[in-house]
Motif scaffolding. Structure first.
Motif, PDB file in Angstrom:
ATOM      1  N   LEU A  21       0.826  -1.201   0.000  1.00 46.49           N
ATOM      2  CA  LEU A  21       0.000   0.000   0.000  1.00 46.49           C
ATOM      3  C   LEU A  21       0.866   1.259   0.000  1.00 46.49           C
ATOM      4  O   LEU A  21       0.583   2.222  -0.722  1.00 46.49           O
ATOM      5  CB  LEU A  21      -0.963  -0.001   1.193  1.00 46.49           C
ATOM      6  CG  LEU A  21      -1.971   1.141   1.265  1.00 46.49           C
ATOM      7  CD1 LEU A  21      -2.821   1.220  -0.002  1.00 46.49           C
ATOM      8  CD2 LEU A  21      -2.863   0.979   2.484  1.00 46.49           C
ATOM      9  N   GLU A  24       2.345   1.577  -3.485  1.00 49.40           N
ATOM     10  CA  GLU A  24       1.320   2.085  -4.406  1.00 49.40           C
ATOM     11  C   GLU A  24       1.148   3.592  -4.260  1.00 49.40           C
ATOM     12  O   GLU A  24       1.065   4.312  -5.258  1.00 49.40           O
ATOM     13  CB  GLU A  24      -0.026   1.405  -4.149  1.00 49.40           C
ATOM     14  CG  GLU A  24      -0.175   0.066  -4.785  1.00 49.40           C
ATOM     15  CD  GLU A  24      -1.589  -0.448  -4.683  1.00 49.40           C
ATOM     16  OE1 GLU A  24      -2.282  -0.469  -5.711  1.00 49.40           O
ATOM     17  OE2 GLU A  24      -2.007  -0.820  -3.557  1.00 49.40           O
ATOM     18  N   ASN A  25       1.104   4.063  -3.040  1.00 52.61           N
ATOM     19  CA  ASN A  25       0.930   5.490  -2.804  1.00 52.61           C
ATOM     20  C   ASN A  25       2.123   6.295  -3.285  1.00 52.61           C
ATOM     21  O   ASN A  25       1.971   7.424  -3.741  1.00 52.61           O
ATOM     22  CB  ASN A  25       0.630   5.764  -1.330  1.00 52.61           C
ATOM     23  CG  ASN A  25      -0.841   5.662  -1.037  1.00 52.61           C
ATOM     24  OD1 ASN A  25      -1.596   6.576  -1.327  1.00 52.61           O
ATOM     25  ND2 ASN A  25      -1.275   4.528  -0.510  1.00 52.61           N
ATOM     26  N   SER A  92     -10.778  -0.504  -2.161  1.00 50.38           N
ATOM     27  CA  SER A  92      -9.636  -0.860  -3.012  1.00 50.38           C
ATOM     28  C   SER A  92     -10.069  -1.411  -4.366  1.00 50.38           C
ATOM     29  O   SER A  92      -9.264  -1.460  -5.297  1.00 50.38           O
ATOM     30  CB  SER A  92      -8.716  -1.852  -2.298  1.00 50.38           C
ATOM     31  OG  SER A  92      -9.285  -3.138  -2.272  1.00 50.38           O
ATOM     32  N   ILE A 117      -6.514   8.578  -6.479  1.00 49.49           N
ATOM     33  CA  ILE A 117      -5.436   8.962  -5.556  1.00 49.49           C
ATOM     34  C   ILE A 117      -5.986   9.149  -4.143  1.00 49.49           C
ATOM     35  O   ILE A 117      -5.399   8.674  -3.169  1.00 49.49           O
ATOM     36  CB  ILE A 117      -4.725  10.238  -6.070  1.00 49.49           C
ATOM     37  CG1 ILE A 117      -4.037   9.928  -7.403  1.00 49.49           C
ATOM     38  CG2 ILE A 117      -3.739  10.778  -5.041  1.00 49.49           C
ATOM     39  CD1 ILE A 117      -3.519  11.132  -8.145  1.00 49.49           C
ATOM     40  N   LYS A 120      -6.651   5.746  -2.481  1.00 47.10           N
ATOM     41  CA  LYS A 120      -5.427   5.090  -2.010  1.00 47.10           C
ATOM     42  C   LYS A 120      -4.906   5.752  -0.732  1.00 47.10           C
ATOM     43  O   LYS A 120      -4.433   5.074   0.173  1.00 47.10           O
ATOM     44  CB  LYS A 120      -4.343   5.081  -3.089  1.00 47.10           C
ATOM     45  CG  LYS A 120      -4.653   4.219  -4.303  1.00 47.10           C
ATOM     46  CD  LYS A 120      -5.176   2.844  -3.996  1.00 47.10           C
ATOM     47  CE  LYS A 120      -4.167   1.840  -3.585  1.00 47.10           C
ATOM     48  NZ  LYS A 120      -4.731   0.493  -3.362  1.00 47.10           N
ATOM     49  N   ARG A 121      -5.029   7.067  -0.628  1.00 44.74           N
ATOM     50  CA  ARG A 121      -4.611   7.775   0.597  1.00 44.74           C
ATOM     51  C   ARG A 121      -5.534   7.401   1.765  1.00 44.74           C
ATOM     52  O   ARG A 121      -5.078   7.222   2.898  1.00 44.74           O
ATOM     53  CB  ARG A 121      -4.620   9.289   0.398  1.00 44.74           C
ATOM     54  CG  ARG A 121      -3.775   9.854  -0.725  1.00 44.74           C
ATOM     55  CD  ARG A 121      -2.298   9.534  -0.608  1.00 44.74           C
ATOM     56  NE  ARG A 121      -1.484  10.270  -1.569  1.00 44.74           N
ATOM     57  CZ  ARG A 121      -1.044   9.786  -2.726  1.00 44.74           C
ATOM     58  NH1 ARG A 121      -1.347   8.566  -3.097  1.00 44.74           N
ATOM     59  NH2 ARG A 121      -0.301  10.522  -3.517  1.00 44.74           N
ATOM     60  N   GLU A 123      -7.062   4.604   2.123  1.00 46.22           N
ATOM     61  CA  GLU A 123      -6.708   3.249   2.546  1.00 46.22           C
ATOM     62  C   GLU A 123      -5.569   3.276   3.572  1.00 46.22           C
ATOM     63  O   GLU A 123      -5.572   2.489   4.521  1.00 46.22           O
ATOM     64  CB  GLU A 123      -6.308   2.393   1.344  1.00 46.22           C
ATOM     65  CG  GLU A 123      -7.487   2.011   0.466  1.00 46.22           C
ATOM     66  CD  GLU A 123      -7.062   1.205  -0.741  1.00 46.22           C
ATOM     67  OE1 GLU A 123      -6.318   0.213  -0.566  1.00 46.22           O
ATOM     68  OE2 GLU A 123      -7.463   1.557  -1.864  1.00 46.22           O
ATOM     69  N   ILE A 124      -4.610   4.167   3.394  1.00 52.30           N
ATOM     70  CA  ILE A 124      -3.515   4.326   4.378  1.00 52.30           C
ATOM     71  C   ILE A 124      -4.098   4.754   5.729  1.00 52.30           C
ATOM     72  O   ILE A 124      -3.740   4.212   6.778  1.00 52.30           O
ATOM     73  CB  ILE A 124      -2.481   5.367   3.896  1.00 52.30           C
ATOM     74  CG1 ILE A 124      -1.699   4.837   2.706  1.00 52.30           C
ATOM     75  CG2 ILE A 124      -1.562   5.806   5.027  1.00 52.30           C
ATOM     76  CD1 ILE A 124      -0.454   4.069   3.036  1.00 52.30           C
TER      77      ILE A 124
END
Length: 146
Positions: A21, A24-25, A92, A117, A120-121, A123-124
């Motif tokens: 992850l 990916e970011n 995701s 984007i 994905k942020r 998800e963090i």
């Protein structure tokens, strides 16, 4: 020994999940080359595999080895943790579908929508919340006395 092995697999799955992850970011940007998209598809696939390993080991810990399943089933923090994991998994799907759709692009640069984007942020952030909920459970929070 079986419980230790499953916990180890669960832990390794979590480490790979967090690592992929993060990668990916780092690789994701508003404009990407076809080569970068292909690389990101591979990393996203590893992210998915690590999530499945984490889930499988977690379910094994819940239902087969370790603490009695009631320890988890009766704990509202555990339910919150699983809810956050499910939300992360569902979110995701959107970036994964986008990446798979454009994995064979021949365009010099692919424009990545801002929502991909942001997801994905997010998800963090959800992974950080998962870590907090896990720490709370490990300290005994959420256990309801009978």
């Amino acid at each position: 020994m079986e419980e230790i092995a499953v916990r180890y697999i669960h832990f390794i799955g979590i480490l790979f999940l967090a690592s992929t992850l993060a990668i990916e970011n780092m690789l994701l940007s508003k404009s990407m080359s076809s080569h970068s998209v292909k690389r990101l598809v591979l990393i996203d696939g590893l992210y998915g595999v690590s999530a499945l390993v984490t889930l499988g080991a977690g379910l094994t810990l819940w239902f087969a080895v370790g603490k009695p399943s009631e320890f988890y089933t009766k704990n509202p923090i555990f339910h919150a943790k699983e809810g956050v994991f499910l939300l992360t998994a569902l979110l995701s799907i959107i970036p994964t579908v986008f990446l798979l759709k454009y994995r064979n692009t021949t365009a010099a640069n692919l424009s990545v929508p801002q929502r991909i984007i942001v997801i994905k942020r997010l998800e963090i952030l959800l992974l950080l919340i998962l870590s907090l909920l896990t720490a709370l459970m490990a300290r005994g929070y959420g256990i309801l006395s009978s």
